[in-house]
Design an enzyme around this catalytic site. Structure first.
Site, PDB file in Angstrom:
ATOM      1  N   TRP A 153     -17.256  81.211 -24.554  1.00  0.00           N
ATOM      2  CA  TRP A 153     -15.899  81.061 -25.102  1.00  0.00           C
ATOM      3  C   TRP A 153     -14.877  80.991 -23.971  1.00  0.00           C
ATOM      4  CZ3 TRP A 153     -19.585  84.517 -26.879  1.00  0.00           C
ATOM      5  CH2 TRP A 153     -20.109  84.218 -28.147  1.00  0.00           C
ATOM      6  N   HIS A 167     -12.810  83.220 -31.827  1.00  0.00           N
ATOM      7  CA  HIS A 167     -13.613  82.959 -33.019  1.00  0.00           C
ATOM      8  C   HIS A 167     -13.243  83.998 -34.096  1.00  0.00           C
ATOM      9  CE1 HIS A 167     -17.067  85.586 -31.089  1.00  0.00           C
ATOM     10  NE2 HIS A 167     -15.903  86.182 -31.064  1.00  0.00           N
ATOM     11  N   ARG A 193      -8.964  78.127 -27.913  1.00  0.00           N
ATOM     12  CA  ARG A 193      -9.825  78.091 -26.727  1.00  0.00           C
ATOM     13  C   ARG A 193      -9.159  77.324 -25.600  1.00  0.00           C
ATOM     14  NH1 ARG A 193     -15.875  77.753 -29.129  1.00  0.00           N
ATOM     15  NH2 ARG A 193     -15.567  79.441 -30.630  1.00  0.00           N
ATOM     16  N   GLN A 207     -11.880  78.439 -38.096  1.00  0.00           N
ATOM     17  CA  GLN A 207     -13.266  78.816 -38.394  1.00  0.00           C
ATOM     18  C   GLN A 207     -13.342  79.584 -39.709  1.00  0.00           C
ATOM     19  OE1 GLN A 207     -14.975  81.102 -35.217  1.00  0.00           O
ATOM     20  NE2 GLN A 207     -15.796  79.285 -34.187  1.00  0.00           N
ATOM     21  N   VAL A 250     -26.145  88.392 -33.191  1.00  0.00           N
ATOM     22  CA  VAL A 250     -27.152  88.227 -34.250  1.00  0.00           C
ATOM     23  C   VAL A 250     -28.564  88.239 -33.655  1.00  0.00           C
ATOM     24  CG1 VAL A 250     -25.864  87.105 -36.119  1.00  0.00           C
ATOM     25  CG2 VAL A 250     -26.583  85.746 -34.145  1.00  0.00           C
ATOM     26  N   ALA A 304     -24.600  86.907 -40.926  1.00  0.00           N
ATOM     27  CA  ALA A 304     -23.255  86.427 -40.607  1.00  0.00           C
ATOM     28  C   ALA A 304     -23.349  84.956 -40.251  1.00  0.00           C
ATOM     29  CB  ALA A 304     -22.677  87.216 -39.443  1.00  0.00           C
TER      30      ALA A 304
HETATM   31  N1  DAH Z   1     -18.569  82.968 -33.434  1.00  0.00           N
HETATM   32  C1  DAH Z   1     -19.455  81.875 -33.094  1.00  0.00           C
HETATM   33  C2  DAH Z   1     -18.703  80.829 -32.304  1.00  0.00           C
HETATM   34  O1  DAH Z   1     -17.522  80.768 -32.378  1.00  0.00           O
HETATM   35  C3  DAH Z   1     -20.047  81.276 -34.337  1.00  0.00           C
HETATM   36  C4  DAH Z   1     -21.014  82.196 -34.968  1.00  0.00           C
HETATM   37  C5  DAH Z   1     -22.355  82.111 -34.625  1.00  0.00           C
HETATM   38  C6  DAH Z   1     -20.597  83.132 -35.889  1.00  0.00           C
HETATM   39  C7  DAH Z   1     -23.273  82.949 -35.189  1.00  0.00           C
HETATM   40  C8  DAH Z   1     -21.532  84.005 -36.467  1.00  0.00           C
HETATM   41  C9  DAH Z   1     -22.885  83.873 -36.110  1.00  0.00           C
HETATM   42  O2  DAH Z   1     -21.181  84.922 -37.358  1.00  0.00           O
HETATM   43  O3  DAH Z   1     -23.766  84.699 -36.702  1.00  0.00           O
HETATM   44  O4  DAH Z   1     -19.308  80.073 -31.602  1.00  0.00           O
END
Ligand code: DAH
Length: 337
Positions: A153, A167, A193, A207, A250, A304
């Site tokens: 990020w 995010h 970003r 998002q 995760v 998630a």
């Molecule tokens: N937060 C991640 C991003 O911005 C996207 C994401 C990936 C969210 C996996 C999640 C997850 O909740 O389980 O790239």
């Protein structure tokens, strides 16, 4: 005053008349009970008996002339009025012109539509804090200060060490701490970003984060939840598939793909002939992340996901450049009226 004088006076006044209602005032002035003609008639007593008859006839004649002149003038004014009215007439049967009213921005429309789908599936819908802490955006998500995954990020920072969220996962910890299982929540909002923009990337975008925590929640629930959502959003039953991926929060981390919505899986330029669109990151919530949120990972598990809002809208409408959304170009915006 003589008969002739009264007539002259009347004629002068009559010629200046423009309004029907003033004509009635004029009539009363001359022909009314106390009008000029009756006043004239009263003079009859001053005349010798032989002249009375003649005078009487003269006055009566005057009366009839005045009456006739008023009647003529009335007709004249009426036709004028009718002519003017027909000239100025409005055609109430003509179709109206549509007023140029504003409407909601496509992003807002889609946010509401998506919120509605998830609400029907039993999820609560939240908005993120747009500026949050390092803790909420990273540390609580299993990304400590020097973790290399931070490079995933490109982050803007405030002088105080806060950040515009990169995010919507930044709301996960708040959700775990403020809700009790079963938790079903969706966060829809803006992310930021620090990166160069192109057709597929913006510094400001949206998002949809989702979490589901309860006893016995597995990846199977995750896949089915996503399948139902995308089938609703694209308006037809879609196939999905997952493959392993990595996100610090995760385990296992997955990438979920849906059947290409443009070619229906046959292969086209958008899906690079594969028939599939990789559309989101997701996975089983990492035990450390649950623990950090005050949830016992031995009792509860969950999944998630994070979806890019602009990307799924672009696929739905065949929009080729993400920068249209914030361009302020009304030709683009008005397509969503
Ligand atoms: N937060 C991640 C991003 O911005 C996207 C994401 C990936 C969210 C996996 C999640 C997850 O909740 O389980 O790239």
């Amino acid at each position: 005053m003589k008969v002739a004088e009264v007539w002259q006076q009347f004629e002068k006044k009559l010629s200046g008349q423009k309004e029907l209602k003033d004509l009635e005032v004029l009539r009363i002035e001359f022909l009314g009970r106390k009008g000029k003609v009756n006043q004239l008639l009263q003079k009859i007593t001053q005349l010798s008996p032989e002249k009375r008859r003649e005078f009487g006839q003269e006055v009566n004649q005057l009366k009839r002339r005045i009456e006739a002149a008023i009647e003529r003038k009335k007709q004249e004014l009426r036709t004028d009025l009718e002519n003017n009215l027909s000239k100025e007439k409005l055609d109430v049967t003509l179709p109206g012109q549509e007023p140029n009213l504003g409407h909601l921005h496509p992003i807002t429309q889609m946010k509401w539509e998506i919120a509605d789908i998830f609400q029907r599936m039993g999820f609560e819908v939240l908005e993120p804090l747009e500026v949050n802490s390092d803790y909420a955006n990273f540390e609580a998500l299993n990304i400590p200060p020097d973790h290399p995954a931070r490079d995933m990020w490109d982050t803007f920072w405030t002088r105080e060490g806060h950040l515009p969220i990169t995010h919507t996962s930044s709301m996960q910890n708040w959700i775990y701490r403020n809700r009790k299982p079963p938790i079903r929540a969706v966060v829809i909002g803006r992310c930021f970003r620090n990166e160069a923009t192109d057709a597929g990337h913006e510094h400001t975008f949206h998002q949809i984060e989702g979490v589901y925590v309860d006893r016995g929640i597995t990846v199977a629930h995750l896949i089915e939840t996503m399948r139902v959502f995308f089938s609703e959003f694209y308006g037809r039953e879609l196939k999905t598939k997952v493959r392993p991926s990595y996100f610090p929060f995760v385990e296992p981390g997955l990438e979920l793909a849906i059947e290409c919505v443009l070619c229906r899986g046959k292969g086209c330029s958008v899906c690079k002939q594969s028939g599939w669109l990789e559309i989101l990151g997701c996975g089983q919530i990492h035990p450390s992340v649950l623990k950090e949120g005050g949830i016992d990972p031995k009792k509860h598990t969950g999944f998630a996901w994070g979806i890019g809002l602009e990307r799924i809208i672009m696929l739905r409408y065949g929009i080729e450049d993400i920068r249209h959304f914030h361009s302020g170009d009304l030709r683009f915006i008005r397509k969503f009226k």
